[in-house]
Design a protein around this motif. Structure first.
Motif, PDB file in Angstrom:
ATOM      1  N   ARG A   1       0.803  -1.131   0.071  1.00 56.97           N
ATOM      2  CA  ARG A   1       0.062   0.051   0.051  1.00 56.97           C
ATOM      3  C   ARG A   1       0.643   1.222  -0.128  1.00 56.97           C
ATOM      4  NH1 ARG A   1      -3.797  -3.107   3.396  1.00 56.97           N
ATOM      5  NH2 ARG A   1      -5.596  -3.871   2.424  1.00 56.97           N
ATOM      6  N   ARG A   2       1.982   1.281   0.795  1.00 57.10           N
ATOM      7  CA  ARG A   2       3.095   2.303   0.555  1.00 57.10           C
ATOM      8  C   ARG A   2       3.519   2.382  -0.660  1.00 57.10           C
ATOM      9  NH1 ARG A   2       4.980   0.354   5.621  1.00 57.10           N
ATOM     10  NH2 ARG A   2       6.598  -0.824   4.650  1.00 57.10           N
ATOM     11  N   HIS A   3       3.644   1.343  -1.553  1.00 52.59           N
ATOM     12  CA  HIS A   3       4.229   1.413  -2.808  1.00 52.59           C
ATOM     13  C   HIS A   3       3.028   2.152  -3.675  1.00 52.59           C
ATOM     14  CE1 HIS A   3       8.048  -0.205  -2.477  1.00 52.59           C
ATOM     15  NE2 HIS A   3       7.959  -1.205  -1.983  1.00 52.59           N
ATOM     16  N   ILE A   4       1.932   1.724  -3.638  1.00 54.78           N
ATOM     17  CA  ILE A   4       0.934   2.256  -4.349  1.00 54.78           C
ATOM     18  C   ILE A   4       0.570   3.617  -3.991  1.00 54.78           C
ATOM     19  CG2 ILE A   4      -1.850   2.142  -4.641  1.00 54.78           C
ATOM     20  CD1 ILE A   4      -1.570  -0.878  -3.955  1.00 54.78           C
ATOM     21  N   SER A   5       0.834   4.046  -2.991  1.00 50.58           N
ATOM     22  CA  SER A   5       0.738   5.483  -2.539  1.00 50.58           C
ATOM     23  C   SER A   5       1.683   6.328  -3.285  1.00 50.58           C
ATOM     24  CB  SER A   5       0.839   5.809  -1.083  1.00 50.58           C
ATOM     25  OG  SER A   5       0.758   7.174  -0.908  1.00 50.58           O
ATOM     26  N   LYS A   6       2.715   5.802  -3.289  1.00 49.48           N
ATOM     27  CA  LYS A   6       3.776   6.457  -4.075  1.00 49.48           C
ATOM     28  C   LYS A   6       3.670   6.555  -5.482  1.00 49.48           C
ATOM     29  CE  LYS A   6       7.664   5.293  -0.591  1.00 49.48           C
ATOM     30  NZ  LYS A   6       8.912   4.609  -0.503  1.00 49.48           N
ATOM     31  N   LEU A   7       3.064   5.356  -5.985  1.00 46.67           N
ATOM     32  CA  LEU A   7       2.627   5.305  -7.594  1.00 46.67           C
ATOM     33  C   LEU A   7       1.970   6.228  -7.962  1.00 46.67           C
ATOM     34  CD1 LEU A   7       3.204   1.322  -8.029  1.00 46.67           C
ATOM     35  CD2 LEU A   7       4.804   3.073  -8.914  1.00 46.67           C
ATOM     36  N   ASP A   8       0.707   6.342  -7.040  1.00 50.92           N
ATOM     37  CA  ASP A   8      -0.336   7.268  -7.219  1.00 50.92           C
ATOM     38  C   ASP A   8       0.092   8.704  -7.190  1.00 50.92           C
ATOM     39  OD1 ASP A   8      -2.080   5.260  -7.397  1.00 50.92           O
ATOM     40  OD2 ASP A   8      -2.942   5.597  -5.324  1.00 50.92           O
ATOM     41  N   GLY A   9       1.083   9.057  -6.253  1.00 53.79           N
ATOM     42  CA  GLY A   9       1.873  10.510  -6.380  1.00 53.79           C
ATOM     43  C   GLY A   9       2.544  10.575  -7.553  1.00 53.79           C
ATOM     44  N   LEU A  10       3.526   9.358  -8.170  1.00 55.64           N
ATOM     45  CA  LEU A  10       4.140   9.554  -9.226  1.00 55.64           C
ATOM     46  C   LEU A  10       3.181   9.842 -10.460  1.00 55.64           C
ATOM     47  CD1 LEU A  10       6.956   9.356 -10.296  1.00 55.64           C
ATOM     48  CD2 LEU A  10       6.792   6.773 -10.767  1.00 55.64           C
ATOM     49  N   GLN A  11       2.148   9.222 -10.650  1.00 60.44           N
ATOM     50  CA  GLN A  11       1.179   9.685 -11.843  1.00 60.44           C
ATOM     51  C   GLN A  11       0.827  10.775 -11.848  1.00 60.44           C
ATOM     52  OE1 GLN A  11      -2.037   6.234 -12.357  1.00 60.44           O
ATOM     53  NE2 GLN A  11      -1.006   5.409 -10.260  1.00 60.44           N
TER      54      GLN A  11
ATOM     55  N   ASP B   1       0.020   0.922 -14.278  1.00 60.96           N
ATOM     56  CA  ASP B   1      -0.153  -0.331 -14.342  1.00 60.96           C
ATOM     57  C   ASP B   1       0.636  -1.081 -13.128  1.00 60.96           C
ATOM     58  OD1 ASP B   1      -1.289   0.030 -16.841  1.00 60.96           O
ATOM     59  OD2 ASP B   1       0.828  -0.211 -17.768  1.00 60.96           O
ATOM     60  N   MET B   2       1.641  -0.635 -12.690  1.00 57.32           N
ATOM     61  CA  MET B   2       2.272  -1.100 -11.628  1.00 57.32           C
ATOM     62  C   MET B   2       1.509  -0.797 -10.233  1.00 57.32           C
ATOM     63  SD  MET B   2       6.390   0.154 -12.097  1.00 57.32           S
ATOM     64  CE  MET B   2       6.760  -0.549 -10.356  1.00 57.32           C
ATOM     65  N   ALA B   3       0.976   0.201 -10.039  1.00 57.24           N
ATOM     66  CA  ALA B   3      -0.164   0.346  -8.933  1.00 57.24           C
ATOM     67  C   ALA B   3      -1.330  -0.480  -8.864  1.00 57.24           C
ATOM     68  CB  ALA B   3      -0.495   1.682  -9.014  1.00 57.24           C
ATOM     69  N   ASP B   4      -1.951  -0.830 -10.417  1.00 59.66           N
ATOM     70  CA  ASP B   4      -3.030  -1.990 -10.473  1.00 59.66           C
ATOM     71  C   ASP B   4      -2.559  -3.153 -10.014  1.00 59.66           C
ATOM     72  OD1 ASP B   4      -4.494   0.323 -11.357  1.00 59.66           O
ATOM     73  OD2 ASP B   4      -4.270  -0.175 -13.537  1.00 59.66           O
ATOM     74  N   GLN B   5      -1.348  -3.291 -10.452  1.00 59.51           N
ATOM     75  CA  GLN B   5      -0.788  -5.035 -10.260  1.00 59.51           C
ATOM     76  C   GLN B   5      -0.462  -5.130  -8.602  1.00 59.51           C
ATOM     77  OE1 GLN B   5       3.060  -5.777 -12.116  1.00 59.51           O
ATOM     78  NE2 GLN B   5       3.103  -7.784 -11.276  1.00 59.51           N
ATOM     79  N   LEU B   6       0.016  -3.973  -7.943  1.00 61.92           N
ATOM     80  CA  LEU B   6      -0.032  -4.051  -6.635  1.00 61.92           C
ATOM     81  C   LEU B   6      -1.388  -4.301  -5.797  1.00 61.92           C
ATOM     82  CD1 LEU B   6       3.119  -1.690  -5.888  1.00 61.92           C
ATOM     83  CD2 LEU B   6       2.950  -4.202  -5.793  1.00 61.92           C
ATOM     84  N   ARG B   7      -2.337  -3.463  -6.574  1.00 64.51           N
ATOM     85  CA  ARG B   7      -3.531  -3.504  -5.831  1.00 64.51           C
ATOM     86  C   ARG B   7      -4.289  -5.037  -6.095  1.00 64.51           C
ATOM     87  NH1 ARG B   7      -4.149   1.789  -8.234  1.00 64.51           N
ATOM     88  NH2 ARG B   7      -4.227   3.187  -6.411  1.00 64.51           N
ATOM     89  N   ALA B   8      -4.038  -5.455  -7.286  1.00 63.60           N
ATOM     90  CA  ALA B   8      -4.312  -7.021  -7.464  1.00 63.60           C
ATOM     91  C   ALA B   8      -3.685  -7.781  -6.329  1.00 63.60           C
ATOM     92  CB  ALA B   8      -4.226  -7.324  -8.904  1.00 63.60           C
ATOM     93  N   GLU B   9      -2.468  -7.787  -6.163  1.00 66.59           N
ATOM     94  CA  GLU B   9      -1.631  -8.517  -5.088  1.00 66.59           C
ATOM     95  C   GLU B   9      -2.237  -8.299  -3.796  1.00 66.59           C
ATOM     96  OE1 GLU B   9       2.504  -7.987  -5.795  1.00 66.59           O
ATOM     97  OE2 GLU B   9       2.364  -8.550  -7.795  1.00 66.59           O
ATOM     98  N   VAL B  10      -2.478  -7.088  -3.300  1.00 69.92           N
ATOM     99  CA  VAL B  10      -3.151  -6.840  -2.318  1.00 69.92           C
ATOM    100  C   VAL B  10      -4.405  -7.318  -2.012  1.00 69.92           C
ATOM    101  CG1 VAL B  10      -4.070  -4.961  -0.676  1.00 69.92           C
ATOM    102  CG2 VAL B  10      -2.067  -4.438  -1.666  1.00 69.92           C
ATOM    103  N   GLN B  11      -5.387  -7.406  -2.971  1.00 72.46           N
ATOM    104  CA  GLN B  11      -6.439  -8.134  -2.875  1.00 72.46           C
ATOM    105  C   GLN B  11      -6.317  -9.814  -2.855  1.00 72.46           C
ATOM    106  OE1 GLN B  11      -9.812  -6.855  -3.035  1.00 72.46           O
ATOM    107  NE2 GLN B  11     -10.280  -8.940  -2.316  1.00 72.46           N
ATOM    108  N   VAL B  12      -5.316 -10.235  -3.391  1.00 66.57           N
ATOM    109  CA  VAL B  12      -5.049 -11.766  -3.070  1.00 66.57           C
ATOM    110  C   VAL B  12      -4.776 -11.829  -1.754  1.00 66.57           C
ATOM    111  CG1 VAL B  12      -3.428 -13.567  -3.594  1.00 66.57           C
ATOM    112  CG2 VAL B  12      -4.587 -12.139  -5.419  1.00 66.57           C
TER     113      VAL B  12
END
Length: 229
Positions: free
Chosen positions: A58-68, A99-110
């Motif tokens: 989730r920290r990486h996703i947050s960083k990726l959202d900021g990067l977007q 794309d990286m954020a979506d991939q991480l979100r899918a992994e978080v869901q798993v």
């Protein structure tokens, strides 16, 4: 064997069958409880690692959202300067981050699904552990009660008690023999003056009681005769 498959095997196990087939039910219960406790520790440790992985993702996703957002600003700036090529390149980088954020979100869901399954397994395993501990307590109580009953029965009806009472009989026989020897020592010995006088007193007492008894019987007989007349 994986942690979760082993947990499900334990949850699905039939304790009654296990105990019925066991040569030592108490030992079997201890082994089952130990296995459950160890598995519970491992499942909780695995769940803790899963939660830690989720937080990191989730920290990486947050960083990726900021990067977007940052690449979006850069693309807008490039377009404002009529640099469509730079804007296009910025949008490509933004898409990579998305794309990286979506991939991480899918992994978080798993991991969320795995964590929910782990939580259910832990709850079921804790229930089975309580059941096993209750059975252990019940068996221990029954064993203690049976042992106490055996000791009590052995105390009042066992061979040791019977042997002890047989020895009491031997002691009583020895006491009789000792008393017999003491009485035999007095055979043929002349009586003292006091003993002869005491015997006379006893004789007078017996004569008095006999006379009183005759008088009472005579009185009762006379009364019966009067009533009949």
């Amino acid at each position: 064997m994986g942690i979760f498959s082993r947990t499900r095997d334990i949850v699905a196990a039939n304790f009654a069958d296990l105990l019925e087939k066991a040569e030592d039910p108490a030992k079997m219960i201890r082994m089952i409880i130990l296995e459950m406790e160890e598995t519970l520790v491992e499942v909780r440790a695995s769940a803790a690692r899963t939660i830690a992985d989720q937080k990191e993702m989730r920290r990486h996703i947050s960083k990726l959202d900021g990067l977007q957002a940052n690449w979006t600003e850069k693309a807008e700036l490039a377009l404002s300067k009529d640099r469509e090529d730079l804007a296009k390149a910025a949008l490509v980088e933004r898409q990579k981050a998305a794309d990286m954020a979506d991939q991480l979100r899918a992994e978080v869901q798993v991991l969320d699904d795995a964590l929910r399954a782990s939580e259910e397994d832990i709850a079921k395993l804790q229930g089975r552990l309580r059941e096993a501990r209750n059975k252990q307590s019940n068996i221990q109580t029954r064993l203690e009660t049976a042992n106490n009953r055996f000791r009590m029965r052995d105390m009042y009806a066992g061979p040791k008690t019977q042997e002890a009472f047989s020895r009491f009989g031997e002691l009583e026989r020895r006491a009789d023999e000792a008393e017999g020897r003491a009485e035999a020592m007095g055979l043929g010995v002349s009586k003292t003056l006091d003993e002869e006088i005491n015997e006379l007193r006893q004789s007078d007492k017996v004569d008095a009681e006999l006379a009183a008894l005759k008088l009472r019987l005579s009185g009762n007989s006379g009364g019966n005769t009067n009533r009949e007349g």
